[in-house]
Write a protein that holds these residues in place. Structure first.
Motif, short mmCIF file in Angstrom:
data_model
loop_
_atom_site.label_atom_id
_atom_site.label_comp_id
_atom_site.label_asym_id
_atom_site.label_seq_id
_atom_site.Cartn_x
_atom_site.Cartn_y
_atom_site.Cartn_z
N TYR A 137 33.05 70.14 60.12
CA TYR A 137 32.99 68.83 60.74
C TYR A 137 31.55 68.31 60.79
N GLY A 138 30.59 69.22 60.89
CA GLY A 138 29.20 68.82 60.81
C GLY A 138 28.84 68.34 59.42
N ALA A 139 29.36 69.03 58.40
CA ALA A 139 29.13 68.62 57.02
C ALA A 139 29.74 67.25 56.77
N ALA A 140 30.92 67.00 57.34
CA ALA A 140 31.57 65.69 57.19
C ALA A 140 30.76 64.60 57.89
N ALA A 141 30.14 64.94 59.03
CA ALA A 141 29.30 63.97 59.73
C ALA A 141 28.09 63.59 58.89
N VAL A 142 27.45 64.57 58.29
CA VAL A 142 26.29 64.30 57.42
C VAL A 142 26.72 63.48 56.21
N GLU A 143 27.87 63.81 55.66
CA GLU A 143 28.38 63.06 54.50
C GLU A 143 28.64 61.60 54.89
N THR A 144 29.15 61.39 56.09
CA THR A 144 29.41 60.03 56.58
C THR A 144 28.12 59.25 56.75
N LEU A 145 27.14 59.85 57.39
CA LEU A 145 25.85 59.18 57.60
C LEU A 145 25.18 58.89 56.26
N THR A 146 25.29 59.80 55.32
CA THR A 146 24.70 59.59 54.00
C THR A 146 25.37 58.41 53.29
N GLY A 147 26.70 58.36 53.37
CA GLY A 147 27.43 57.27 52.73
C GLY A 147 27.12 55.91 53.34
N LEU A 148 26.75 55.90 54.62
CA LEU A 148 26.40 54.65 55.31
C LEU A 148 24.91 54.34 55.20
N ASN A 149 24.16 55.18 54.46
CA ASN A 149 22.70 55.03 54.31
C ASN A 149 21.98 55.08 55.66
N LEU A 150 22.47 55.95 56.54
CA LEU A 150 21.90 56.05 57.89
C LEU A 150 21.35 57.44 58.20
N LEU A 151 21.45 58.37 57.29
CA LEU A 151 21.02 59.73 57.59
C LEU A 151 19.53 59.81 57.89
N ALA A 152 18.72 59.17 57.10
CA ALA A 152 17.27 59.23 57.31
C ALA A 152 16.89 58.65 58.66
N ALA A 153 17.54 57.57 59.06
CA ALA A 153 17.24 56.94 60.35
C ALA A 153 17.62 57.84 61.52
#
Length: 249
Positions: A137-153
């Motif tokens: 579920y943590g991996a899915a969260a990172v994948e979601t943030l990456t897809g939304l271009n929000l991981l770096a933020a």
């Protein structure tokens, strides 16, 4: 004498098979439904399921080091498959028992909107996730943030729990205002029972297919075999569905 012996033999045949016990490692997101499954399993079969809850990655390491678990209910499909390849699980025993859903959740009503736009607010201090190296579920969260271009933020403001249970605890106790958790952790009677939530669209991350596998230490345990069979049945599938999972077809 013969009549008495015949009666004794008939009585022995009528006795139920001796109840056993199975040691089960369960992904943290499946805690509540598995507790209910265990009750239904014991009622139906007489066997008792002894449950341990935690992160799938941690359980993998423990099984590799000889932990005496007999069945693993993982939060992913990769870990059971790896255990099969490594000879630590019974080949061909693996199947999907549930398909999980990721949700962005706050314990406070009105914080998380139905589109997840709260993720773009710079004033939100912290975001809880499960460790993506240990918890699917943590991996899915990172994948979601990456897809939304929000991981770096969000990277400097991420609060990581070892498991999805710990990530949920961070949000429930207010240590993080929002967090990615399992829908099953916040759903009661088919709806989010407390706070506010955005159910993450499935297109934003890979499917969270959760597989069960019979471990080598349980291959000769009738209770372990019975549990694997029970998880495929209607009673278990109804519990799975009631907690926000999709049962596998």
């Amino acid at each position: 004498m013969k009549a008495a012996l015949r009666f004794l033999l008939l009585a022995l045949v009528a006795l139920p098979a001796k109840a056993g016990e199975v040691s089960v490692a369960v992904a943290a997101n499946f805690t509540v439904p598995m507790q209910q499954v265990a009750v239904a399993f014991e009622r139906a079969t007489g066997h008792k399921a002894r449950l341990a809850f935690g992160s799938t990655g941690r359980f993998y390491a423990q099984v590799k080091n000889g932990a005496p678990f007999q069945v693993l209910l993982a939060a992913d499909e990769e870990t059971p498959a790896r255990l099969e390849r490594e000879g630590l699980a019974v080949a061909g025993s693996r199947f999907t028992y549930a398909i999980g859903r990721l949700v962005l959740w706050s314990a406070t009503p009105g914080v998380v909107d139905e589109q997840g736009a709260v993720l773009k607010r710079p004033d939100v201090s912290r975001l809880a996730i499960a460790d993506p190296k240990l918890a699917p579920y943590g991996a899915a969260a990172v994948e979601t943030l990456t897809g939304l271009n929000l991981l770096a933020a969000w990277q400097p403001r991420l609060v990581q729990g070892e498991s999805i249970a710990q990530a949920h605890q961070f949000v429930a106790t207010g240590n993080a205002p929002i967090g990615f958790v399992a829908l099953s952790q916040v759903m009661v009677d088919g709806r989010v029972a407390k706070g506010s939530a955005w159910v993450v669209p499935e297109r934003l991350h890979s499917p969270i297919r959760q597989d069960a596998v019979l471990l080598v230490s349980g291959k000769d345990n009738p209770a372990a075999a019975a549990l694997m069979q029970f998880l495929r049945g209607g009673a278990a599938r109804a519990i799975v569905r009631a907690h926000g999972y999709a049962p596998a077809s």
